[in-house]
Structures are given as structure tokens and as C-alpha cells.
Design an enzyme around this catalytic site. Sequence first.
Site, PDB file in Angstrom:
ATOM      1  N   CYS A  11       0.007  -4.156  -1.199  1.00 42.37           N
ATOM      2  CA  CYS A  11       0.057  -3.750   0.199  1.00 42.37           C
ATOM      3  C   CYS A  11      -1.224  -4.236   0.891  1.00 42.37           C
ATOM      4  CB  CYS A  11       0.174  -2.234   0.308  1.00 42.37           C
ATOM      5  SG  CYS A  11      -1.073  -1.356  -0.628  1.00 42.37           S
ATOM      6  N   CYS A  14      -4.464  -2.577  -0.040  1.00 41.60           N
ATOM      7  CA  CYS A  14      -5.004  -2.868  -1.366  1.00 41.60           C
ATOM      8  C   CYS A  14      -5.766  -4.190  -1.329  1.00 41.60           C
ATOM      9  CB  CYS A  14      -3.873  -2.950  -2.396  1.00 41.60           C
ATOM     10  SG  CYS A  14      -2.693  -1.608  -2.276  1.00 41.60           S
TER      11      CYS A  14
END
Lengths: 77, 328
Positions: A11, A14
Amino acid sequence: MKQIKVLGSGCTKCVKTAELISEVVAELGVDAEVSKETSPEAIMGYGVMRTPAVVIDEHVVHSGSMPEKAQIVGWLS
Amino acid sequence: MLVIFSQFADWLVYQLLGLSPEQRLGEALHFFVEDTSKIFALLVVMIYVLALLRASLNVERVRDYLAGKHRTTGYLLGSAFGAVTPFCSCSSIPAFLGFTSAGIPLGITMAFLLTSPLINEVAVLLLLSILGWKFTLIYIAVGMLVGICAGALLDAIHAERWLQAFAAKALERGQQQDFQAGEAEVLSWQARHQFAKQETRDIFARVWKWVLIGVGLGAALHGFVPDGWVVAHLGQGQWWSVPLAVLLGVPLYSNVTGIVPVMESLLQHGLPIGTTLAFCMATVAASFPEFVLLKQVMQWRLLAAVLLILLTAFTLMGWLFNLIGPLL
């Protein structure tokens, strides 16, 4: 040398977390290797339920949000 | 109190821009301005206040609570927690595995995961302020019921045999061991404020575009679909309109916050309540990116079963509410 892993399945948060940590590592000149861990099985192995999470030398130090810069400095010193 | 947003739209659209409420463009633009300003203002206030209250509720605590609960109450609790726990769909895989490795049955975990996108506290407050308490209650009841039934059904057909091998093993290990709950942390008000600030920023960044798209669609429906067209063609709740609405809704995806203005517009146009709910819930609950993520822990058969159960549930629910809608 510190082994730093950012856990998360790709994502945006991250990716940003990994970038931020790499930046701080370079800034402080700490001897550390930053890598990303995206395998769900490995993430489960750390008992993490919210990503992004940060693992330093196999200890989970953070989970569920992008860490603040001050926090990262704290872990590295 | 909410009337100021209507007055603001009056002023901006009719006075400043000089459009007339009789014109299609004027009416559509008025709807757009009123709803975006109202929803954005409500969102910021509500996300902050609610985050302050539920700062200490997270998926880890829900897991600790659900582990070892009896199945019958488990589905209801799983679904209820799915509705109130702050949860980003980007964490759905680690959360799924966290539940699974604690030995929580697949059906309870799925009741949590399926209810989570359908109901959250922000959407509920938006529904309350825009569509009233009766519709809000119906929406919550239907959303939870779909999660509970889907979960129970998945366990009844032993769907856990279609998990990916490592997830199935984790579930088995979890069920043999006694689960050790973690320590709950105590939060200061300072920490709660930090969390709420962060949460407001995160959620707002995630949903603002859905609100714009949703309100834009609602406004387009409002201004450009001729009055009476919906009532004339779909107003009787023709039986085929419900499965059609569900099938149309599945490939579309919207955040639940964005779907509220669409529901408002559809209902005002005279689309029956069952068809409206079927379309909107299919849009919110089923999203292809989410299903692709779930493939990491589920085999195709399980994914197909989940999708089929959802489609059937939304269709049945739509028919039911079209039938009893006039009585409500």
C-alpha cells in the site's frame, strides 16, 4: 548492522514508510539495511494485524500507521 | 443547523452565479454545492469526535475479544465489531490472518470483514443527517444481517477447506492452542487527540474523492434525469430491476461515504427502497481490488462462494424491501 523490515502488502503508506526510514538511516549515517516484507505469511509470523509495521532485528516496534520521523530516530539511536 | 448549507448553495448558485432553480444546470449545481459543503463539514467534525472516543478500539482488541466466543454470538459480535472498528481495507489481509491464527472460525472473521465496508460510524451519521433515522436503522440492520448470514453460511458449507494452505494450517494450529490475549493499553487524552487528528487526516484523504464522485453522480441524476422517468420505468420495483441493480453495482466501486448522496438522489427520484439498497450495497461491499487481495489467503472457490453469497443476499434483500417498502 541493524536489519530493518517494513511489513505491508504494497500500500502507499507502506512504501512511504520504507522511504522515510531509508532517509533517516542515510541522514544519521546508521549502519542498517532497510527491506520490505510483503508476504502475508511472513507478516502473520510477526503477529502483525495492521500495516504498515516496522520490525527491527526481528522485534516489532511499530504497527498500524506511518511512523513519525522522531520515532524512527528514537529506534535507530 | 444544516440549513445553512442550503442557504450557502442558494447564495452561491442563484445569486452569485445568477442561475435559476428552474434550470437543470442550476438545480444540479445547487445539489452539488449543498451536499459537498455539508458532507465535508460533517465529516471533519464527526471523524474527529468519534476517533477521540474509540481511540483504544483496534483489530487486536477485537481479536482478543472474539477468540473463543461461541459461534452463535460470534457472528453477531463479528459483524457488530466490523461496523464500529476503525479499519482500512489495506490491512484486511493481516487482520484476516490475525483472526485466523487465533483460531477464530472463518465465518466469524468474514462477518467482520464483510460488514466493515458496509457500515461505519461516519456513514451512519451521514445517513442520519441526510436520510433520517428510519432509513438509517434499515440500512444498519440490513448491512449487519448480510454479514451475519454470509458468515454463518460459509461455516455451514465448511468453506475453510478452500483457504490457501498456509492459512488453513494457521487456523488449525490456532484452534488447538489456547489463545493468549495481549495487554490492553491505556490511553491519555493527549494520545487520543493525536490519534483523532491523524485519523481525521487519513480518512478525509481517503474519502474526499468518493464524496465528490458520489455527489456529482447524485447531482447529475438530479438535474438531467427527467422527473418521472425513474418512477415510470422502475418505480413499481419490477422484479428484474433488483438483480440488474446488483450486477450493475458490483463492477462499480465506491466508499460508503460517497454512496450516501447517490442514495439520496435515487430515493428522491422515486426508485424503490429495495432496488436502491441493492444497488448501493453491491457497489460498496464488493470491489475487485479487495477480491484480488483476498486471493492471497483464499482459493478461487472460496472467493467465488463469497461473491455468490453476497449477490444472492443483496438480491433477496432488495426484493424483500421492495415488497414491504410501501408499508414502512
